[in-house]
Design an enzyme around this catalytic site. Structure first.
Site, PDB file in Angstrom:
ATOM      1  N   HIS A   1       6.034   6.697  -0.506  1.00 15.57           N
ATOM      2  CA  HIS A   1       6.446   8.089  -1.215  1.00 15.57           C
ATOM      3  C   HIS A   1       7.634   8.255  -1.554  1.00 15.57           C
ATOM      4  O   HIS A   1       7.650   7.231  -2.011  1.00 15.57           O
ATOM      5  CB  HIS A   1       6.890   8.835   0.099  1.00 15.57           C
ATOM      6  CG  HIS A   1       6.104   8.277   1.155  1.00 15.57           C
ATOM      7  ND1 HIS A   1       5.251  10.352   1.292  1.00 15.57           N
ATOM      8  CD2 HIS A   1       4.245   8.406   2.261  1.00 15.57           C
ATOM      9  CE1 HIS A   1       4.258  10.202   2.624  1.00 15.57           C
ATOM     10  NE2 HIS A   1       3.916   9.181   2.670  1.00 15.57           N
TER      11      HIS A   1
ATOM     12  N   GLU B   1       9.843   4.276   0.719  1.00 13.41           N
ATOM     13  CA  GLU B   1      10.523   5.750  -0.008  1.00 13.41           C
ATOM     14  C   GLU B   1      10.836   5.222  -1.323  1.00 13.41           C
ATOM     15  O   GLU B   1      11.712   4.454  -0.911  1.00 13.41           O
ATOM     16  CB  GLU B   1      11.096   6.380   0.374  1.00 13.41           C
ATOM     17  CG  GLU B   1      11.018   6.874   1.757  1.00 13.41           C
ATOM     18  CD  GLU B   1      10.466   8.726   1.516  1.00 13.41           C
ATOM     19  OE1 GLU B   1      10.297   8.684   0.626  1.00 13.41           O
ATOM     20  OE2 GLU B   1       9.637   8.906   3.177  1.00 13.41           O
TER      21      GLU B   1
HETATM   22 ZN    ZN Z   1       5.957  12.232   1.008  1.00 14.97          ZN
END
Ligand code: ZN
Length: 1070
Positions: A964, A1049
């Site tokens: 992400h 992330e």
């Molecule tokens: Zn995301």
């Protein structure tokens, strides 16, 4: 510390305290004279200390005010700690019962209370319980002309008012009205009294009922403010002026107050006075408070749209009743964009948020969100699906049964050209999706099966690219001709409305091809990447004319092959033909076609010069420009120059306006309104089948003037804060730069800020959420090239077509030792293929041992880009794939040790259609993992099925990781799942001692933090949140039983630790 006579001051205080206490305790008949003497001594003691080095004597309102403690503070502290306030308050009550009360004694008592009160946290409560509030109020009322007595009383009143209950009670007692009798226009007299009255009034007005009482006085406050502004020319009374604004600020926290402010012409008054204050730095606090009030009072408006629902609608074959799409389209007409005025105080509260408070809130919300149900933290035992149903997924795991009997190890070249797999693998792999998709155009050649052989197409040669002159923009046309000396590149972009690629020429008659099949018109014949201008098609006749007149030119595409091994413009154009978009895009954006060559140097992050709530000059200027719209509405052009809601999208140009375009893959811009000569309001489109999630943008601008600073405002952002307030810049791609050999996105824009604006939507439209206000992201930009075509984006774009191109080129990296297989996992709702990759090493031979080792390698499962707006997730995935396919010894050993299963894009439709968050079902796919629907969430359903199949055959992956991008946090980091760490976080005491958990889930993040400078272990979290229970990470952990299940992330905006920290840099994609 000593005082006169050498007695330690604390002792003196204690001695006086003892006397007071005794006096209070002893009798009903206090000798007023004695009490006065003792009080006078206490006061003297405090004041003596104050005058020691009292440097604020000159400032009238400072001398002896609450909060101003020198060494006396300590003595007062001692006095308070012994219960001195209570005794003083009781003395006040007693003294009030004398008739008439001794004025001098009251003066003394209040003077002491004014000193002591602020040091006693419970002062307000004590005063109320003792009944002292009314004594002070009555004293005030009876002595309005007695300034000597008034001042200490007002000071005490101010301390009373800081308690909310007191403030309400005092309001009922007429104190608000009383204050308005004291404050008044400019006068050189009694300024300290005025200052204290204003501060007391300000404190009282924090109560909403008091603010209501004061609404009628808004014109008076504005009048007084102007008067002081005019007369206080030497700025000696800034604090009084600030006090008046403070009262206005609190009154305008309520809707009635805002209305009264507008009715009294408050906007114009504060705007003008602020402008006059601008040259004087010391007046900044006044300007800041004024701008805060003006922003709050700016009348709420709906966005300049007929509806906030997405322009594009995708008809779902299955619309679950009660689902988001049904809800959205069942809303009565006009409901979604009605401004809900019921939010009296919400704005005021939000305005007072400081960044720290917001972070605090975030953290707090995080704690509330931690899963406390221990059963939801334990593995889910139910295997909901029978193995028979999962068995069809076997075909995606041929490596687990591969025997390589047909593979020729003596001639490894075979491995390069053909997928080394059993014959059965050459059959197209069809995973039944319950969605009955309409038959595809047979010529469309979508990515299907393993596609080592793309559909035969005529070779695309860039030398044959035809450049055609614009047909509709006659101004541009003649313009380009009238500059014979202009350079070729210049002319190219200048004259060109469209570049048609490939010798096949343009489609005949504007969409003729469209009649024969459902392909987007230009894609069918050859892709037209357009440079600026309107979307009108060229007729074949026009085309022939251009050809004959020799106006065709060659587009100089920079040779990026060496720098970008996975990029190939020809291939891109080929690949785009099978990309299906809801709006049926017919154009390709130049950045995607030409590619992005990352700069060799790191990009600096903009130094953070201002914060959200501290409106220093650059930000303030923007705010004032916004307010000018209200004050001088005639100066506003309000000219719509681009609008997806109308048929032709682009409004006919009428003199020097910029041209906008967003009708290409991943494009997002719904509307552009020219508000001033060089300023544009931009509105983003909602995710398809939704009415919000705006953040991602990607659009084209042309027709610019060189050297003029343009201001762009994206006016419907939704998040309450953004990295744009912390140094992040927008990305721009200049085609002129690209054809001059610098094909790249660059961080650009100045005066960037992000703030709450005056646009809002109804709470119904916002789905009952609180966030009804929109935010503006504004930036300024001066263009360097005449007749350039520039693109702006939130982050480095990475289209679905780019992925297909990269996957195709990736095959070229395959060596005979590499095992690479591409499958199509399923088709999306929009008719795009979802690719699945398998990467590992070929066995060294067909010996039993080797085959056995090959089949039994642990699996590592990676996925990415479930959220379309997080393009960095795709760039990280691209890097992963390049690395895994690369020739480094590390990649080699990884391939030999593991089988990598990779779904590089979980949400192709969202990416194609320029969504920020959702798929075509209008839902966040990373909230569907618990119960994905094959009809609505096919990519999630089938990815989960792959994992369920693996679990069923006891081959659950060793690692699962979903990539992400994070829009607010810095660095790269992971979210994992740990039962123990979640339990610790929530203090569920039960069973925590019996918990046994392998710490293996920490290993991978630990290794990464040691190897990768951008990775931050400190930012990692292994707590399971309730709001995340349907995400890939949590479901794969709990249901599939993968202990090492992560969300990785990557920041959109640099690092605050490690090698890339300070001066801060923006991470560059690609
Ligand atoms: Zn995301």
């Amino acid at each position: 510390m000593t005082t006169e006579k050498g007695i330690p001051s604390n002792s003196r205080v204690l001695m006086l305290f003892g006397q007071l206490e005794k006096l209070n305790r002893e009798s009903m008949l206090v000798d007023p004279e004695i009490a006065r003497q003792i009080t006078a001594k206490v006061l003297h003691l405090i004041q003596t200390q104050d005058t020691e080095g009292d440097h604020v004597q000159g400032l009238q309102w400072h001398g002896g005010y609450p909060g101003d403690f020198g060494g006396g503070g300590r003595r007062i502290g001692v006095f308070v700690s012994k219960g001195g306030t209570g005794i003083l308050l009781q003395l006040v009550i007693r003294a009030s019962k004398e008739s008439p009360p001794s004025e001098e004694f009251m003066l003394q008592l209040h003077s002491v209370l004014a000193k002591v009160g602020p040091k006693d946290r419970k002062f307000g409560v004590k005063a109320r319980l003792n009944g002292a509030l009314n004594v002070t109020v009555n004293l005030l009322k009876q002595n309005l002309q007695n300034h000597k007595l008034l001042l200490p009383c007002l000071l005490v009143l101010q301390v009373y008012s800081s308690n909310t209950v007191n403030a309400v009670s005092l309001g009922k007692n007429g104190v608000v009205e009383l204050m308005f009798k004291i404050i008044g226009p400019y006068s050189k007299k009694n300024t300290s009294l005025l200052k204290v009255s204003l501060d007391t009034l300000g404190a009282l007005l924090k109560s909403k009922t008091n603010a209501q009482r004061a609404v009628v006085h808004v014109p008076v406050l504005l009048y007084i403010y102007q008067d002081w502004h005019r007369n206080d020319t030497r700025h000696r009374h800034i604090l009084i002026r600030k006090g008046i604004l403070g009262c206005l600020k609190n009154i305008t926290n309520i809707k009635l107050g805002r209305k009264a402010f507008i009715d009294a012409d408050g906007m114009r008054i504060l705007y003008n006075t602020s402008n006059e204050c601008l040259p004087v730095r010391t007046l900044d606090p006044l300007i800041n408070t004024s701008s805060l009030i003006m922003r709050k009072c700016f009348p709420k408006n709906r966005l300049p749209l007929s509806t906030i629902k997405s322009v594009f609608h995708h008809q779902l074959l299955c619309v679950p009743a009660g689902g988001p799409v049904a809800q959205l389209y069942n809303q009565p007409l006009g409901v979604d964009d009605v401004v809900d005025e019921s939010d009296n105080y919400e704005d005021a509260e939000a305005e007072n948020d400081t960044e720290n408070e917001m972070e605090e809130k975030d953290r707090h919300a995080g704690n509330d969100d931690v899963e406390t149900d221990i059963n939801k933290l334990r593995p889910k035992e139910t295997h909901s699906r029978p193995f028979e149903e999962l068995k069809i997924y076997e075909r995606f795991f041929m490596e687990l049964s591969e025997d390589f009997q047909v593979f020729n190890f003596d001639n490894p070249k075979r491995g390069v050209t053909a997928t080394p797999a059993a014959p059965k693998s050459h059959r197209p792999i069809i995973v039944p999706t319950t969605q009955a998709l309409p038959p595809k155009n047979p010529t469309a050649a979508p990515l299907q099966g393993e596609c080592p052989h793309p559909a035969p197409v005529p070779a695309l040669d860039l030398d044959t690219i035809n450049i055609t002159k614009d047909q509709d923009g006659c101004g541009d046309h003649t313009h380009s001709r009238s500059h014979p000396g202009a350079g070729l590149e210049q002319e190219l972009v200048q004259g060109l409305e469209r570049v048609a690629l490939d010798g096949a020429g343009p489609q005949a008659g504007g969409g003729g091809v469209n009649k024969h099949n459902r392909q987007p018109p230009i894609l069918a014949g050859g892709v037209a990447a357009r440079l600026g201008g309107e979307g009108e098609e060229m007729s074949a006749e026009d085309w022939a004319e251009e050809e004959e007149s020799g106006e065709g030119a060659v587009l100089h595409v920079p040779d990026t092959a060496l720098l970008l091994p996975l990029h190939d413009p020809d291939l891109y154009v080929e690949m785009v033909k099978s990309t299906r978009s809801v709006p049926q895009f017919s154009e390709v954006a130049y950045p995607d076609y030409l590619g992005h060559v990352a700069p060799t140097s790191r990009e600096h992050i903009l130094e953070r010069v201002y914060g959200v709530q501290s409106p220093l000059p650059p930000f303030r200027t923007k705010i004032f420009q916004d307010i000018e719209r209200l004050i001088h509405p005639n100066d506003i052009l309000d000219k719509v120059v681009y609008d997806l809601d109308i048929q032709s999208c682009t409004v006919v140009d009428g003199g020097g306006s910029l041209k906008f375009n967003s009708q290409f893959e991943s494009g997002n811009l719904r509307k552009a309104v020219q508000v001033r000569k060089f300023e544009y309001d931009l509105v983003l489109n909602s995710d398809i089948n939704s009415n919000h999630y705006h953040q991602w943008f990607y659009f084209e601008v042309s027709g610019m003037r060189v050297g003029s600073p343009y201001r762009f405002n994206i006016i419907n952002c939704e998040k309450s804060n953004s990295q744009f307030n912390y140094g992040m810049q927008v990305l721009m791609y200049s085609v002129q730069e690209a054809i001059s050999g610098r094909p790249r996105w660059v961080r650009t824009g100045t005066d960037i800020c992000y703030y709450k604006n005056h646009f809002s939507r109804s709470s119904i439209a916002a789905g009952g959420q609180k966030g009804k206000s929109y935010y503006t992201m504004t930036f300024s930009m001066t263009f360097n090239h005449k007749d350039d075509v520039c693109y702006f984006a939130y982050h480095y774009p990475y289209t679905y077509t780019t992925l297909k191109m990269h996957l195709q080129k990736l095959e070229a990296l395959r060596t005979p030792q590499t095992y690479l297989r591409k499958d199509v996992l399923c088709e999306t709702l929009g008719g795009n293929s979802c690719p699945l990759l398998t990467i590992t090493a070929m066995p060294e031979s067909t010996s039993n041992d080797q085959i056995c080792q090959f089949r039994n390698r642990p699996l590592v499962f990676l996925s990415s880009r479930v959220h379309p707006g997080e393009t960095n997730a795709s760039w990280v995935m691209k890097g992963t794939l390049e690395f895994l396919m690369g020739s480094s010894p590390l990649a080699h050993s990884l391939r030999e040790a593991y089988i990598f299963k990779i779904v590089p894009m979980l949400n192709p439709d969202g990416v194609v259609n320029g969504n920020h968050r959702c798929s075509l079902s209008g839902e966040d796919l990373n909230r569907q993992w618990q119960n994905p629907s094959p009809e609505l969430h096919p990519t999630i359903y089938h990815t989960k099925s792959l994992l369920q199949y693996l679990a069923a055959i006891q081959r659950a992956p060793l690692v699962f990781c979903d990539y992400h991008g994070h829009s607010r946090k810095k660095n790269v980091f992971m979210y994992g799942c740990s039962l123990k760490e979640t339990v610790w976080e929530t203090n569920i005491s039960a069973t925590s001692c019996e918990l046994h958990e392998d710490l293996g889930y920490r290993t991978l993040p630990k290794i990464l933090s040691q190897m990768a400078p951008a990775f931050s272990m400190a930012s990692c979290s292994f707590v399971v949140e309730r709001s995340k229970e349907a995400t890939a990470r949590v479901v794969v952990w709990r249901e599939i039983g993968v202990k090492r299940s992560y969300t990785m992330e990557s920041t959109l905006c640099g690092c605050d630790q490690g090698k890339y920290k300070q001066p801060e840099y923006v991470l560059v994609g690609g």
